[in-house]
Scaffold this motif. Structure first.
Motif: not given
Ligand SMILES: [Zn+2]
Length: 289
Positions: A85-102
């Motif tokens: 449940h990533a519900q904003s473009p900001e958190i999705i991009k932040r999560a993707a850029d962190l590295g670690g999520f498949d």
């Protein structure tokens, strides 16, 4: 371009779909939940997916994600890490850029259909470029859970095969249909699942995506119900209260007179037992490779 078919989360759920079982996806809020998930998976020889809400990233500034990713990498069975449940473009991009999520659930279900689709498409591409697979929710699943923005003011919307088709076109790998499943508490009659609808959606797009069940983590979901949803095509079931409630229960009962080290071991053991039981119910036990 990264080959998403080699993505660990993708392979875990594809294997479940092909072999007629479901993999438990455990919503973790703390290190104990992560440890319990991996220990359960190793004890049961089951794959597992560790899930984190955006809350976990914000609260711990990515530290829980890095712990989960390390636990997944070191596990002797397949373990992947997914953002739920990533519900904003900001958190999705932040999560993707962190590295670690498949994987990341691109949940734009609080927008109306057109905007939901347009935003989903753009964010799915952003994740895919970074080797991350995506899940989306056509329609809207009712209710809310701890760590997810409250959408309880919005009505649930059941998924249709046409909507499923539109969402698959955005490039997602997993689809979370809304067919009477509810986040959090079900009414006094328990889950009123529309299996006809689920089968219609599955029949429409199962050649291109796998299917995720939200709302399975309550007292209503037992072995029989899990077998029914698996028979209808579900290959990943998110669980939350089903094991996190043991954390709260043991803490509530023992915190006053137990040393902290012992207490943390106790809560981890109890959550592990809950997750293991769900692996048996979802038939993922023994399916690790
Ligand atoms: Zn959910």
């Amino acid at each position: 371009m990264v080959d998403l078919k080699q993505n660990k989360a993708y392979r875990i759920v594809s294997h479940a779909a092909a072999n007629k079982y479901a993999v438990p996806a455990t919503c973790c809020y703390n290190l104990e939940g992560i440890i319990a998930s991996v220990r359960a998976a190793e004890a049961k020889k089951s794959p597992v997916i560790i899930q984190l809400f955006p809350w976990a990233i914000e609260y711990a500034d990515g530290l829980l994600l890095h712990a989960a990713a390390e636990a997944a990498a070191k596990a002797s069975v397949p373990v992947a890490v997914h953002m739920d449940h990533a519900q904003s473009p900001e958190i999705i991009k932040r999560a993707a850029d962190l590295g670690g999520f498949d994987g990341i659930m691109v949940d734009m279900s609080h927008y109306e259909r057109e905007e939901n689709l347009a935003k989903t498409k753009e964010l799915v591409a952003y994740c895919a470029e970074r080797g991350i697979i995506t899940e989306a929710e056509p329609g809207r699943i009712e209710g809310g859970e701890d760590g997810v923005a409250d959408t309880s003011g919005l009505q649930g919307v059941l998924t249709t095969p046409d909507e499923a088709e539109e969402f698959v076109a955005t490039g997602i790998q997993w689809l979370a249909p809304s067919f009477g499943n509810v986040h959090g508490k079900y009414g006094p009659k328990g889950p009123q699942l529309d299996f006809e609808r689920l089968r219609g959606v599955v029949g429409q797009v199962s050649d291109r995506v796998d299917f995720v069940l939200h709302g399975a983590g309550t007292e209503w979901f037992n072995e029989t119900l899990f077998h029914q949803v698996i028979d209808a095509g579900i290959a990943k079931c998110n669980i939350n209260d089903a094991f996190n409630s043991s954390f709260l229960k043991v803490m509530g009962e023992k915190a006053a007179n137990t040393p902290l080290t012992t207490l943390l071991e106790l809560v981890t053991d109890e959550m592990q037992k809950d997750i293991e039981r769900h692996m048996d119910w979802m038939k993922s036990t023994g399916k690790a490779w």
